[in-house]
Write a protein that holds these residues in place. Structure first.
Motif, mmCIF file in Angstrom:
data_model
loop_
_atom_site.group_PDB
_atom_site.id
_atom_site.type_symbol
_atom_site.label_atom_id
_atom_site.label_comp_id
_atom_site.label_asym_id
_atom_site.label_seq_id
_atom_site.Cartn_x
_atom_site.Cartn_y
_atom_site.Cartn_z
ATOM 1 N N LEU A 275 6.753 -6.840 35.985
ATOM 2 C CA LEU A 275 7.918 -6.750 36.858
ATOM 3 C C LEU A 275 7.814 -5.393 37.526
ATOM 4 N N LEU A 276 7.447 -5.374 38.814
ATOM 5 C CA LEU A 276 7.062 -4.137 39.481
ATOM 6 C C LEU A 276 7.887 -3.887 40.740
ATOM 7 N N LYS B 59 11.608 -4.417 26.589
ATOM 8 C CA LYS B 59 10.751 -3.656 25.681
ATOM 9 C C LYS B 59 10.742 -4.249 24.281
ATOM 10 N N GLU B 60 11.790 -4.956 23.924
ATOM 11 C CA GLU B 60 11.877 -5.626 22.617
ATOM 12 C C GLU B 60 11.275 -7.026 22.649
ATOM 13 N N GLY B 61 10.849 -7.484 23.833
ATOM 14 C CA GLY B 61 10.336 -8.845 23.956
ATOM 15 C C GLY B 61 11.424 -9.895 23.936
ATOM 16 N N LEU C 37 5.744 -18.074 31.626
ATOM 17 C CA LEU C 37 5.407 -17.422 30.357
ATOM 18 C C LEU C 37 6.129 -18.011 29.148
ATOM 19 N N GLY C 38 6.893 -19.093 29.364
ATOM 20 C CA GLY C 38 7.536 -19.720 28.225
ATOM 21 C C GLY C 38 9.038 -19.546 28.148
ATOM 22 N N GLU C 39 9.628 -18.883 29.138
ATOM 23 C CA GLU C 39 11.082 -18.728 29.225
ATOM 24 C C GLU C 39 11.669 -18.073 27.972
ATOM 25 N N GLN C 40 12.699 -18.682 27.379
ATOM 26 C CA GLN C 40 13.330 -18.056 26.205
ATOM 27 C C GLN C 40 12.363 -17.844 25.046
ATOM 28 N N ALA C 41 11.301 -18.616 25.000
ATOM 29 C CA ALA C 41 10.334 -18.493 23.909
ATOM 30 C C ALA C 41 9.362 -17.338 24.102
ATOM 31 N N CYS C 42 9.340 -16.744 25.299
ATOM 32 C CA CYS C 42 8.404 -15.640 25.558
ATOM 33 C C CYS C 42 8.778 -14.424 24.718
ATOM 34 N N VAL C 43 7.785 -13.842 24.053
ATOM 35 C CA VAL C 43 8.034 -12.692 23.168
ATOM 36 C C VAL C 43 7.266 -11.448 23.610
ATOM 37 N N ALA C 44 6.699 -11.470 24.806
ATOM 38 C CA ALA C 44 5.902 -10.334 25.278
ATOM 39 C C ALA C 44 6.784 -9.104 25.457
ATOM 40 N N LYS C 45 6.323 -7.975 24.932
ATOM 41 C CA LYS C 45 7.060 -6.718 25.025
ATOM 42 C C LYS C 45 6.548 -5.895 26.200
ATOM 43 N N ALA C 46 7.469 -5.198 26.865
ATOM 44 C CA ALA C 46 7.122 -4.433 28.057
ATOM 45 C C ALA C 46 6.653 -3.032 27.719
ATOM 46 N N ARG C 47 5.684 -2.574 28.505
ATOM 47 C CA ARG C 47 5.320 -1.156 28.568
ATOM 48 C C ARG C 47 5.835 -0.627 29.896
ATOM 49 N N GLN C 48 6.545 0.483 29.886
ATOM 50 C CA GLN C 48 7.102 1.026 31.113
ATOM 51 C C GLN C 48 6.168 2.063 31.717
ATOM 52 N N TYR C 49 5.987 1.959 33.029
ATOM 53 C CA TYR C 49 5.169 2.921 33.763
ATOM 54 C C TYR C 49 6.085 3.702 34.704
ATOM 55 N N THR D 276 19.668 1.102 44.643
ATOM 56 C CA THR D 276 19.084 0.000 43.894
ATOM 57 C C THR D 276 18.301 0.498 42.680
ATOM 58 N N GLY D 277 18.211 -0.333 41.651
ATOM 59 C CA GLY D 277 17.524 0.019 40.410
ATOM 60 C C GLY D 277 16.082 -0.449 40.410
ATOM 61 N N GLN D 278 15.147 0.490 40.220
ATOM 62 C CA GLN D 278 13.714 0.203 40.341
ATOM 63 C C GLN D 278 12.976 0.615 39.069
ATOM 64 N N VAL D 279 12.022 -0.220 38.635
ATOM 65 C CA VAL D 279 11.249 0.105 37.442
ATOM 66 C C VAL D 279 9.940 -0.673 37.470
ATOM 67 N N HIS D 280 8.923 -0.128 36.799
ATOM 68 C CA HIS D 280 7.665 -0.852 36.579
ATOM 69 C C HIS D 280 7.572 -1.200 35.090
ATOM 70 N N LEU D 281 7.518 -2.489 34.784
ATOM 71 C CA LEU D 281 7.369 -2.960 33.409
ATOM 72 C C LEU D 281 6.162 -3.887 33.336
ATOM 73 N N TRP D 282 5.265 -3.602 32.394
ATOM 74 C CA TRP D 282 4.065 -4.427 32.247
ATOM 75 C C TRP D 282 4.074 -5.120 30.897
ATOM 76 N N PHE D 283 3.745 -6.427 30.917
ATOM 77 C CA PHE D 283 3.734 -7.245 29.709
ATOM 78 C C PHE D 283 2.301 -7.654 29.391
ATOM 79 N N ASP D 284 1.790 -7.176 28.277
ATOM 80 C CA ASP D 284 0.497 -7.650 27.789
ATOM 81 C C ASP D 284 0.705 -8.954 27.034
ATOM 82 N N ARG D 285 -0.261 -9.850 27.137
ATOM 83 C CA ARG D 285 -0.152 -11.103 26.402
ATOM 84 C C ARG D 285 -0.242 -10.852 24.902
ATOM 85 N N PRO D 286 0.714 -11.357 24.122
ATOM 86 C CA PRO D 286 0.622 -11.210 22.662
ATOM 87 C C PRO D 286 -0.660 -11.843 22.137
#
Length: 311
Positions: free
Chosen positions: A9-10, A225-227, A258-270, A279-289
């Protein structure tokens, strides 16, 4: 069989492509971390050989009667923004597309009860929610394919989740594809009025349009970040009160893949969570579990949840 190997989410705000001197002038003499964050993400993820195609879910491209996925062999040209031509002017872009993947995504529309068309028209417009991120993450990597899918302005939450499910199936049906998804867009998204706007150009989150919007953004960043994608999805009614960009449809398409409510990927923030004129801006990256996006080893679109009723 293709697979989704990473997702993000970038933020794509115009300030990231301004000259450094202009960025410093707008931001009280210092760099905005949305820029440094993208540079680090490029080094950590996009400079690798672990993927071959990037699919951008573009919050600026709004279609009406169907979802559209770009299917050109190559997209190249000069981009000038109708929104801010002073800052985004004649920017060159040049990248290969992925027609096979585009047509495979469209092929799964009926299965998921939606409408998707693959379009290869060379004159199809491109938007800066795609090109700004390509400048940081794709330029100089000539073999990496880039594909864009727009939001649909007549669609609701369920429609965009369905697009995501079709996207996941289309990727799985494309042999050997290793795909990165980018949900290109903001969190809360209310601009300051024009006569007040220039007092709020610093990246400091104190300039977010309301304290309530800022807190809603922080809450969702913590959940990511908690997935806990389930919490984000289950509270969309609350988040819509803070007007997320494109009704957060860029994220909802990604979540559907990615599986909707079942998705458990945790974000890394850049970089940091930052303001852009309200407006609120952020870079969040999700690695595949390790097992898969849902932590079960099952394909994300294998058993879609019951349809959502929210609009």
């Amino acid at each position: 069989m293709g697979e989704i190997v990473g997702a993000g989410l970038l933020a794509h705000v115009p300030t990231i492509v301004l000259p450094e001197a202009d960025r410093f002038e707008l931001n009280e003499g210092k760099e905005i971390t949305l820029v440094t964050g993208l540079r680090q993400l490029r080094e950590d993820v996009f400079d690798s050989d672990d993927y071959d195609t990037v699919v951008v879910l573009d919050s600026h491209w709004a279609t009406t009667v169907e979802f559209v996925v770009t299917a050109q062999q190559r997209r190249a040209g000069l981009f000038t923004s109708e929104e801010l031509p002073r800052g985004m002017c004649r920017m060159p872009y040049d990248f290969p597309g992925d027609p096979e993947l585009a047509h495979n995504i469209a092929r799964f529309a009926d299965k998921h009860g939606t409408w998707i068309t693959a379009i290869d028209d060379e004159y199809l417009p491109v938007y800066y929610a795609t090109t700004n991120l390509w400048k940081f993450l794709g330029e100089g990597l000539p073999d990496k394919r880039w594909v864009t899918i727009g939001v649909c302005q007549t669609g609701d939450m369920e429609d965009h989740l369905r697009l995501g499910r079709a996207l996941a199936d289309g990727i799985a049906a494309t042999p050997g594809r290793r795909v990165l998804l980018i949900a290109s867009g903001a969190l809360s998204h209310t601009f300051w009025p024009l006569r007040e706007l220039r007092d709020h150009e610093s990246s400091d989150p104190v300039h977010i349009f309301t304290p309530e919007a800022r807190e809603a953004d922080y809450e969702r960043i913590a959940w990511f970040k908690e997935g806990r994608h389930d919490k984000v999805l289950d509270t969309m009614d609350e988040f819509w009160k803070h007007k997320p960009e494109a009704r957060f449809y860029h994220y909802l398409m990604m979540a559907g893949a990615l599986g909707e409510q079942a998705c458990v990927a945790k974000a890394r923030q850049y970089g940091e969570y930052e303001n852009s004129i309200g407006t609120g801006q952020v870079h969040l990256w999700f690695d595949r579990p390790a097992e898969d996006w849902t932590g079960t080893g099952a394909p994300a679109s294998a058993s879609p949840p019951a349809p959502h009723s929210r609009s």
